[in-house]
Motif scaffolding. Structure first.
Motif, PDB file in Angstrom:
ATOM      1  N   GLY A   1       0.825  -1.194   0.000  1.00  0.00           N
ATOM      2  CA  GLY A   1       0.000   0.000   0.000  1.00  0.00           C
ATOM      3  C   GLY A   1       0.860   1.244   0.000  1.00  0.00           C
ATOM      4  O   GLY A   1       1.986   1.243   0.521  1.00  0.00           O
TER       5      GLY A   1
ATOM      6  N   VAL B   1      -3.929   0.541  -2.703  1.00  0.00           N
ATOM      7  CA  VAL B   1      -3.675  -0.784  -2.138  1.00  0.00           C
ATOM      8  C   VAL B   1      -3.681  -1.779  -3.294  1.00  0.00           C
ATOM      9  O   VAL B   1      -4.628  -1.815  -4.080  1.00  0.00           O
ATOM     10  CB  VAL B   1      -4.736  -1.163  -1.085  1.00  0.00           C
TER      11      VAL B   1
ATOM     12  N   ALA C   1      -5.181  -7.391   1.801  1.00  0.00           N
ATOM     13  CA  ALA C   1      -4.973  -6.366   2.832  1.00  0.00           C
ATOM     14  C   ALA C   1      -6.041  -6.432   3.917  1.00  0.00           C
ATOM     15  O   ALA C   1      -5.770  -6.147   5.079  1.00  0.00           O
ATOM     16  CB  ALA C   1      -4.951  -4.976   2.198  1.00  0.00           C
TER      17      ALA C   1
ATOM     18  N   GLY D   1      -3.521  -3.492   6.872  1.00  0.00           N
ATOM     19  CA  GLY D   1      -4.318  -3.269   5.679  1.00  0.00           C
ATOM     20  C   GLY D   1      -5.678  -2.692   6.000  1.00  0.00           C
ATOM     21  O   GLY D   1      -6.202  -1.851   5.275  1.00  0.00           O
TER      22      GLY D   1
END
Length: 178
Positions: free
Chosen positions: A56, A70, A76, A82
């Motif tokens: 990310g 992302v 994630a 995430g």
């Protein structure tokens, strides 16, 4: 295994620092952490990766809202770091829509070891609320810094941060904190 670093653009080039995300609970906390890295309101990039799974990029320009990219939202979402990046807005959900979170839980009674019925093809509302596989966010987040949308989307999670740092001319400073 996770790695997170801050890259702050200064008059003298990029400065890198590794960062501990254990105390970061929200995107707002992460943006504040990034802003602290650059007292001059310069561009700060927060680079986060989970080995071979996802990466990310969060870009903070002064007091502007953070811009987020992302590489794989579904991967994630299984990560505490995430989850910080996957805001309702980024995922196209209404803020505070807890129903979407509840719908995505698998509460069909099989959690106690009962056999799951494979004949049930109706995914229902959970399919709509699911986090997408693949990239989400602002894929043009690094355009003006030399990493275009097409290049960003083509990066592999295992080497993405190095490729981004190289394009920025910051690979040496990133390597010092790795």
């Amino acid at each position: 295994m996770y790695f997170a670093a801050l890259l702050a653009r200064t008059e003298d080039g990029w400065e890198a620092s590794d960062t501990e995300l254990d105390d970061v609970e929200t995107l707002s906390d992460l943006a504040d952490l990034a802003r602290e890295a650059s007292p001059e309101d310069d561009t700060v990039l927060v680079l986060i990766e989970q080995e071979d799974a996802w990466f990310g990029v969060v870009r903070v320009d002064g007091e502007d809202d953070p811009r987020i990219y992302v590489s794989d939202a579904a991967a994630a979402a299984r990560s505490s770091y995430g989850e910080i990046l996957l805001t309702d807005e980024l995922l196209g959900r209404e803020p505070g829509d807890d129903a979407a979170d509840l719908d995505s839980l698998d509460l069909d009674g099989t959690e106690d070891g009962e056999p799951e019925n494979d004949d049930d093809d109706d995914d229902g509302p959970a399919a709509d609320a699911a986090v997408p596989h693949g990239p989400v966010g602002d894929s043009e987040v690094l355009d003006d810094l030399g990493v275009g949308e097409k290049e960003l989307r083509s990066l592999d999670a295992d080497d993405a941060l190095n490729a981004i740092a190289e394009a920025l001319g910051a690979s040496e400073v990133l390597e010092t904190v790795r």
